[in-house]
Design a protein around this motif. Structure first.
Motif, PDB file in Angstrom:
ATOM      1  N   ILE A 221       0.870  -1.180   0.000  1.00 32.23           N
ATOM      2  CA  ILE A 221       0.000   0.000   0.000  1.00 32.23           C
ATOM      3  C   ILE A 221       0.904   1.227   0.000  1.00 32.23           C
ATOM      4  O   ILE A 221       1.385   1.678   1.043  1.00 32.23           O
ATOM      5  CB  ILE A 221      -0.930   0.001   1.240  1.00 32.23           C
ATOM      6  CG1 ILE A 221      -1.747  -1.296   1.283  1.00 32.23           C
ATOM      7  CG2 ILE A 221      -1.849   1.210   1.223  1.00 32.23           C
ATOM      8  CD1 ILE A 221      -2.429  -1.561   2.598  1.00 32.23           C
ATOM      9  N   GLU A 227      -5.261  10.658  -3.138  1.00 33.63           N
ATOM     10  CA  GLU A 227      -6.293   9.627  -2.902  1.00 33.63           C
ATOM     11  C   GLU A 227      -5.719   8.455  -2.108  1.00 33.63           C
ATOM     12  O   GLU A 227      -6.382   7.895  -1.227  1.00 33.63           O
ATOM     13  CB  GLU A 227      -6.853   9.121  -4.233  1.00 33.63           C
ATOM     14  CG  GLU A 227      -7.662  10.134  -5.043  1.00 33.63           C
ATOM     15  CD  GLU A 227      -6.802  11.194  -5.730  1.00 33.63           C
ATOM     16  OE1 GLU A 227      -7.298  12.320  -5.931  1.00 33.63           O
ATOM     17  OE2 GLU A 227      -5.620  10.905  -6.032  1.00 33.63           O
ATOM     18  N   ASP A 228      -4.455   8.094  -2.424  1.00 29.05           N
ATOM     19  CA  ASP A 228      -3.785   7.021  -1.676  1.00 29.05           C
ATOM     20  C   ASP A 228      -3.645   7.401  -0.207  1.00 29.05           C
ATOM     21  O   ASP A 228      -3.773   6.550   0.682  1.00 29.05           O
ATOM     22  CB  ASP A 228      -2.386   6.756  -2.249  1.00 29.05           C
ATOM     23  CG  ASP A 228      -2.419   6.106  -3.621  1.00 29.05           C
ATOM     24  OD1 ASP A 228      -3.450   5.496  -3.972  1.00 29.05           O
ATOM     25  OD2 ASP A 228      -1.410   6.211  -4.342  1.00 29.05           O
ATOM     26  N   GLU A 230      -5.649   9.340   1.512  1.00 29.06           N
ATOM     27  CA  GLU A 230      -6.972   9.177   2.141  1.00 29.06           C
ATOM     28  C   GLU A 230      -7.242   7.715   2.478  1.00 29.06           C
ATOM     29  O   GLU A 230      -7.746   7.387   3.557  1.00 29.06           O
ATOM     30  CB  GLU A 230      -8.076   9.713   1.200  1.00 29.06           C
ATOM     31  CG  GLU A 230      -8.152  11.220   1.135  1.00 29.06           C
ATOM     32  CD  GLU A 230      -8.351  11.862   2.498  1.00 29.06           C
ATOM     33  OE1 GLU A 230      -9.224  11.391   3.257  1.00 29.06           O
ATOM     34  OE2 GLU A 230      -7.605  12.810   2.814  1.00 29.06           O
ATOM     35  N   LYS A 231      -6.875   6.828   1.539  1.00 28.63           N
ATOM     36  CA  LYS A 231      -7.052   5.384   1.796  1.00 28.63           C
ATOM     37  C   LYS A 231      -6.227   4.951   2.998  1.00 28.63           C
ATOM     38  O   LYS A 231      -6.685   4.177   3.841  1.00 28.63           O
ATOM     39  CB  LYS A 231      -6.607   4.575   0.565  1.00 28.63           C
ATOM     40  CG  LYS A 231      -7.591   4.567  -0.580  1.00 28.63           C
ATOM     41  CD  LYS A 231      -7.051   3.639  -1.681  1.00 28.63           C
ATOM     42  CE  LYS A 231      -7.632   4.031  -3.027  1.00 28.63           C
ATOM     43  NZ  LYS A 231      -6.889   3.438  -4.152  1.00 28.63           N
ATOM     44  N   ASN A 234      -7.747   5.923   6.249  1.00 27.69           N
ATOM     45  CA  ASN A 234      -8.870   5.033   6.595  1.00 27.69           C
ATOM     46  C   ASN A 234      -8.387   3.668   7.086  1.00 27.69           C
ATOM     47  O   ASN A 234      -8.962   3.093   8.009  1.00 27.69           O
ATOM     48  CB  ASN A 234      -9.799   4.860   5.388  1.00 27.69           C
ATOM     49  CG  ASN A 234     -10.552   6.149   5.078  1.00 27.69           C
ATOM     50  OD1 ASN A 234     -10.828   6.939   5.984  1.00 27.69           O
ATOM     51  ND2 ASN A 234     -10.843   6.376   3.809  1.00 27.69           N
TER      52      ASN A 234
END
Length: 240
Positions: A221, A227-228, A230-231, A234
């Motif tokens: 990951i 966007e990465d 934000e992932k 989470n």
């Protein structure tokens, strides 16, 4: 060694973005330490900000003296005068470290009593045609002993005989090196096939280094885009 550039082309300053209250690079550094796999963990950087962040957290960091084309060069400069046998490259933008895969990489050198292996790296199987055909995914083919034959952005092998079952593997840019392999790489200018494909692993092959590939099923990951990030935020929340 965790090479850490501040000026990432796709997401500048990403290593200093905050992830769960800490900069991404500090998260990665602490995750590497917490694997308990390494005698020493260093961040190698050209950035005063990143250097200060690690040192202020009582971590170990080394300032790069030169501009570098790739992570291998940055690490080679850092280890040139250190007493080390094997160096593992952990990506600075991957705070969720895959301990299982790193353990397998290190085991390659523990098992290699005759020093037949210069580097070890990871591969993961791809099945989706979009992934296989995507030139951003570096493909690798190996011999029967899992030694790398070649890396390419093209689809390799070419599936001419559809009756034959073919597996495709993506190269994950996580490496473990013998120190001498790194130094030899560092002292060699960019080689022709490396320049054509823009894949640093190829330079090792062009100068005769042997690369053992280790299969993993764990997809890393990485943080390449907002966007990465934000992932990742989470994922961290879900794990707490």
């Amino acid at each position: 060694m965790i090479p850490a550039r501040y000026k990432a082309s796709r997401f500048p300053g990403k290593l200093m973005k905050i992830l769960g209250g800490k900069p991404v690079i500090l998260r990665t550094y602490e995750a590497a330490l917490n694997t308990n796999l390494f005698d020493e963990v260093y961040v190698v950087t050209d950035s005063d900000v990143i250097y200060k962040t690690i040192v202020d957290a009582n971590g170990k960091a080394i300032m790069s003296k030169k501009e570098h084309e790739c992570g291998s060069d940055r690490i080679a400069e850092a280890v040139e005068n250190l007493e080390v046998d094997v160096v593992v490259n952990v990506q600075g933008d991957e705070p969720f470290i895959d301990t299982e895969s790193l353990t397998k990489l290190i085991q390659v050198f523990k098992d290699d009593k005759v020093h037949a292996v210069d580097l070890a790296s990871l591969k993961v199987q791809m099945t989706a045609i979009e992934e296989i055909e995507n030139p951003n995914n570096v493909k690798v083919i190996t011999d029967v002993n899992n030694m790398a034959i070649y890396f390419s952005r093209s689809v390799i092998p070419f599936h001419r005989d559809k009756e034959v079952d073919v597996k495709y593997y993506k190269h994950k840019g996580v490496y473990a090196f013998r120190k001498q392999a790194l130094i030899d790489f560092y002292n060699t200018p960019i080689t022709p096939l490396e320049a054509a494909e823009k894949i640093e692993a190829i330079r090792y092959q062009e100068i005769g280094k042997k690369i053992k590939m280790v299969e993993t099923t764990v997809e890393s990951i990485g943080i390449d885009t907002p966007e990465d990030l934000e992932k990742a935020i989470n994922i961290l929340k879900d794990n707490e």
